[in-house]
Design a protein around this motif. Structure first.
Motif, PDB file in Angstrom:
ATOM      1  N   ASN A   7      -8.324  32.810  17.018  1.00 24.23           N
ATOM      2  CA  ASN A   7      -6.962  32.651  17.500  1.00 24.23           C
ATOM      3  C   ASN A   7      -5.896  33.118  16.520  1.00 24.23           C
ATOM      4  N   TYR A   8      -6.232  33.200  15.288  1.00 26.85           N
ATOM      5  CA  TYR A   8      -5.239  33.610  14.304  1.00 26.85           C
ATOM      6  C   TYR A   8      -5.920  33.961  12.994  1.00 26.85           C
ATOM      7  N   ASP A   9      -5.164  34.580  12.118  1.00 26.65           N
ATOM      8  CA  ASP A   9      -5.660  34.951  10.804  1.00 26.65           C
ATOM      9  C   ASP A   9      -4.794  34.326   9.728  1.00 26.65           C
ATOM     10  N   VAL A  10      -5.441  33.854   8.693  1.00 23.74           N
ATOM     11  CA  VAL A  10      -4.757  33.425   7.479  1.00 23.74           C
ATOM     12  C   VAL A  10      -5.336  34.261   6.352  1.00 23.74           C
ATOM     13  N   LEU A  11      -4.493  35.023   5.702  1.00 23.96           N
ATOM     14  CA  LEU A  11      -4.973  35.932   4.671  1.00 23.96           C
ATOM     15  C   LEU A  11      -4.221  35.719   3.368  1.00 23.96           C
ATOM     16  N   LYS A  12      -4.991  35.529   2.326  1.00 28.05           N
ATOM     17  CA  LYS A  12      -4.407  35.530   0.984  1.00 28.05           C
ATOM     18  C   LYS A  12      -4.321  36.986   0.528  1.00 28.05           C
TER      19      LYS A  12
ATOM     20  N   THR B  44      -1.067  35.188  10.883  1.00 31.28           N
ATOM     21  CA  THR B  44      -0.807  35.889  12.141  1.00 31.28           C
ATOM     22  C   THR B  44      -1.360  35.067  13.288  1.00 31.28           C
ATOM     23  N   SER B  45      -0.526  34.817  14.288  1.00 31.76           N
ATOM     24  CA  SER B  45      -0.963  33.981  15.389  1.00 31.76           C
ATOM     25  C   SER B  45      -0.281  34.391  16.678  1.00 31.76           C
ATOM     26  N   THR B  46      -1.067  34.534  17.718  1.00 36.31           N
ATOM     27  CA  THR B  46      -0.504  34.735  19.048  1.00 36.31           C
ATOM     28  C   THR B  46      -1.069  33.699  19.995  1.00 36.31           C
ATOM     29  N   ASN B  47      -1.659  32.666  19.449  1.00 31.94           N
ATOM     30  CA  ASN B  47      -2.259  31.630  20.271  1.00 31.94           C
ATOM     31  C   ASN B  47      -1.885  30.279  19.695  1.00 31.94           C
ATOM     32  N   ALA B  48      -1.566  29.338  20.550  1.00 33.86           N
ATOM     33  CA  ALA B  48      -1.062  28.053  20.092  1.00 33.86           C
ATOM     34  C   ALA B  48      -2.123  27.212  19.395  1.00 33.86           C
ATOM     35  N   ASN B  49      -3.374  27.472  19.695  1.00 36.14           N
ATOM     36  CA  ASN B  49      -4.432  26.633  19.160  1.00 36.14           C
ATOM     37  C   ASN B  49      -4.822  27.097  17.769  1.00 36.14           C
ATOM     38  N   ARG B  50      -4.209  26.530  16.789  1.00 38.86           N
ATOM     39  CA  ARG B  50      -4.473  27.012  15.443  1.00 38.86           C
ATOM     40  C   ARG B  50      -4.167  25.920  14.435  1.00 38.86           C
ATOM     41  N   SER B  51      -4.807  25.991  13.309  1.00 41.70           N
ATOM     42  CA  SER B  51      -4.455  25.128  12.189  1.00 41.70           C
ATOM     43  C   SER B  51      -5.178  25.621  10.950  1.00 41.70           C
TER      44      SER B  51
ATOM     45  N   THR C 194      -6.649  40.994  -4.485  1.00 44.35           N
ATOM     46  CA  THR C 194      -7.722  41.226  -3.515  1.00 44.35           C
ATOM     47  C   THR C 194      -7.489  40.361  -2.271  1.00 44.35           C
ATOM     48  N   GLU C 195      -7.453  41.003  -1.101  1.00 47.76           N
ATOM     49  CA  GLU C 195      -7.197  40.246   0.128  1.00 47.76           C
ATOM     50  C   GLU C 195      -8.411  39.394   0.496  1.00 47.76           C
ATOM     51  N   VAL C 196      -8.128  38.147   0.884  1.00 51.97           N
ATOM     52  CA  VAL C 196      -9.185  37.230   1.327  1.00 51.97           C
ATOM     53  C   VAL C 196      -8.817  36.708   2.708  1.00 51.97           C
ATOM     54  N   ASP C 197      -9.717  36.926   3.667  1.00 50.05           N
ATOM     55  CA  ASP C 197      -9.531  36.440   5.038  1.00 50.05           C
ATOM     56  C   ASP C 197     -10.171  35.056   5.125  1.00 50.05           C
ATOM     57  N   VAL C 198      -9.344  34.044   5.313  1.00 50.10           N
ATOM     58  CA  VAL C 198      -9.853  32.674   5.341  1.00 50.10           C
ATOM     59  C   VAL C 198     -10.641  32.447   6.629  1.00 50.10           C
ATOM     60  N   GLY C 199     -11.842  31.894   6.488  1.00 46.96           N
ATOM     61  CA  GLY C 199     -12.698  31.680   7.636  1.00 46.96           C
ATOM     62  C   GLY C 199     -12.761  30.222   8.052  1.00 46.96           C
ATOM     63  N   THR C 200     -13.599  29.949   9.056  1.00 48.99           N
ATOM     64  CA  THR C 200     -13.746  28.568   9.520  1.00 48.99           C
ATOM     65  C   THR C 200     -14.566  27.733   8.544  1.00 48.99           C
ATOM     66  N   GLY C 201     -15.385  28.405   7.755  1.00 47.01           N
ATOM     67  CA  GLY C 201     -16.063  27.691   6.670  1.00 47.01           C
ATOM     68  C   GLY C 201     -15.190  27.691   5.427  1.00 47.01           C
TER      69      GLY C 201
ATOM     70  N   GLY D 190       3.609  35.774  16.175  1.00 53.99           N
ATOM     71  CA  GLY D 190       3.645  36.964  15.325  1.00 53.99           C
ATOM     72  C   GLY D 190       3.122  36.641  13.947  1.00 53.99           C
ATOM     73  N   THR D 191       3.755  37.231  12.947  1.00 52.04           N
ATOM     74  CA  THR D 191       3.289  37.069  11.575  1.00 52.04           C
ATOM     75  C   THR D 191       4.314  36.304  10.757  1.00 52.04           C
ATOM     76  N   SER D 192       3.827  35.395   9.960  1.00 51.58           N
ATOM     77  CA  SER D 192       4.672  34.645   9.053  1.00 51.58           C
ATOM     78  C   SER D 192       4.139  34.818   7.635  1.00 51.58           C
ATOM     79  N   GLY D 193       4.984  34.524   6.658  1.00 51.13           N
ATOM     80  CA  GLY D 193       4.522  34.522   5.280  1.00 51.13           C
ATOM     81  C   GLY D 193       3.785  33.237   4.969  1.00 51.13           C
ATOM     82  N   LEU D 194       2.945  33.291   3.967  1.00 53.21           N
ATOM     83  CA  LEU D 194       2.221  32.112   3.487  1.00 53.21           C
ATOM     84  C   LEU D 194       2.570  31.917   2.019  1.00 53.21           C
ATOM     85  N   LEU D 195       2.955  30.715   1.652  1.00 55.85           N
ATOM     86  CA  LEU D 195       3.292  30.411   0.264  1.00 55.85           C
ATOM     87  C   LEU D 195       2.717  29.056  -0.098  1.00 55.85           C
TER      88      LEU D 195
END
Lengths: 196, 195
Positions: B180-185, B82-89, B46-53, B116-121
């Motif tokens: 600014n970007y998305d982190v998705l499990k 996924t990121s197209t903006n430098a301000n991210r963490s 199940t995809e989970v979009d990580v939020g600011t909380g 662009g898009t990178s993998g997350l591990l």
């Protein structure tokens, strides 16, 4: 009912009913050979990446129905180089007709020092039999400025293959400067991760 | 010889001869879900979009006895950034046992634009030290920018759960700026590390 020992001769061609068995509520037991583990294939053939273009280093059939909606495959390999020129390792992963992801690692000039690299690829269902994703990783030492540093590259990709049918998973590698790099790929393994 | 369907009733106590079977030269096949659990007890696609909380990325109930002394389990989390903006963490990566955060990694990713898009591990290992103490190792290694630099972060923590009962396992994450970007499990799974 008693669970009877079953024996088949090597290379028997089994019928579908013989292959597709269910064992219910049987205590954990070990299979002969590799059938009871997740590792489906180990290939220790040394691949020399010594010519231009991508070379296939590994290929296996992912059986139809395996990935389903919640299963995955994990491929791992070890690479070795002692390049004496600027070099990059480039990886390409295919599932069925889709090049699902690529990854490359610029390792610089290894100055004839032997260094090892790890290649790791996950192929997994994203919840449907026709949606898959993959994450590919190359990690190892590389020249950063004038010093060696641990570096990594990740790539992520998706496919929309019908996993209910048999499909080929393959890994290809090329070196940016073939012949001068002594890039070798060894000990490739593929695990089929089946979850309850 | 034909391989006949074998069925036994749940909670049957098998004799030694019934339990210790050999299957020779049989093509790979799957076991019934109620039977041999094997080394891979759970996955979650199940995809989970990580939020600011703080966002729960994955949960699993560790069965009783699976973190006894000398046993371990490994959790692998896969996805994409996924990121197209430098301000991210990624601001936070928390691992909980029994409802308590036992290992916390602050800002495991804070760097330049991916472009662009990178993998997350993410790889987490929980080791049973004694019947009621655990050690947690976690690593989040990511590409940090359009180049190929590695940013690898590790953390360690100690748990004090009673492994003779079930233990709740949870991974939570948060990011600093969802615009600014998305982190998705996308996928997570558990594997047991035991003899």
């Amino acid at each position: 009912m008693p669970y009877l020992r079953q024996t088949f001769a090597d290379d028997n061609d089994l019928t579908a009913p013989q292959v597709n068995q269910l064992e219910e509520n049987v205590r954990s037991h070990k299979h002969d050979g590799n059938e009871g583990t997740a590792i489906r294939s180990i290939d220790s053939v040394l691949d020399d990446i010594d010519s231009a273009g991508y070379q296939e280093i590994f290929s296996i059939t992912v059986p139809g129905g395996f990935l389903g909606t919640k299963n995955a495959c994990r491929f791992q390999a070890l690479a070795y180089t002692e390049s004496d020129t600027s070099e990059s390792i480039q990886l390409r992963v295919k599932y069925g007709a889709t090049t699902i992801c690529t990854a490359d690692l610029d390792i610089g000039d290894r100055n004839n020092n032997p260094d090892g690299y790890e290649l790791q690829i996950f192929l997994y269902s994203t919840g449907a039999t026709n949606t898959q994703a993959a994450v590919a990783k190359i990690q190892g030492l590389a020249l950063e400025g004038t010093a060696n540093a641990m570096r990594v590259n990740f790539d992520h990709g998706t496919a929309a293959e019908d996993s209910t049918g048999d499909l080929t998973f393959s890994v290809e590698v090329q070196a940016s400067t073939p012949g001068a790099v002594n890039l070798e790929i060894n000990h490739k393994s593929m695990e089929f991760l089946s979850f309850n | 010889m034909p391989y006949s369907h074998q069925s036994q009733t749940s909670a049957d106590v098998l004799t030694g001869a019934e339990a210790n079977q050999s299957e020779e030269n049989i093509a790979s096949h799957f076991h019934g879900a109620d039977g041999v659990s094997g080394l891979f007890p759970d996955s979650d696609s199940t995809e989970v979009d990580v939020g600011t909380g703080t966002t729960s990325v994955y949960t699993f109930t560790i069965p009783a006895g699976k973190l006894a002394a000398g046993k371990a389990l490994k959790c692998t989390i896969l996805g994409r950034i996924t990121s197209t903006n430098a301000n991210r963490s990624i601001d936070l990566l928390d691992v909980s046992l029994g409802g308590s955060v036992v290992a916390s990694l602050q800002s495991p990713l804070d760097s330049a634009n991916l472009g662009g898009t990178s993998g997350l591990l993410i790889e987490i290992t929980v080791l049973g030290l004694t019947a009621n103490s655990q050690m947690v190792f976690a690593q989040c290694s990511v590409k940090t920018g359009s180049g190929t630099n590695l940013e690898a972060h590790g953390m360690i923590g100690l748990g004090s759960e009673d492994s003779t009962g079930t233990i709740a396992f949870e991974v939570e994450m948060s990011i600093n700026n969802a615009s600014n970007y998305d982190v998705l499990k996308e996928f997570a799974f558990i594997e047991y590390v035991e003899a």
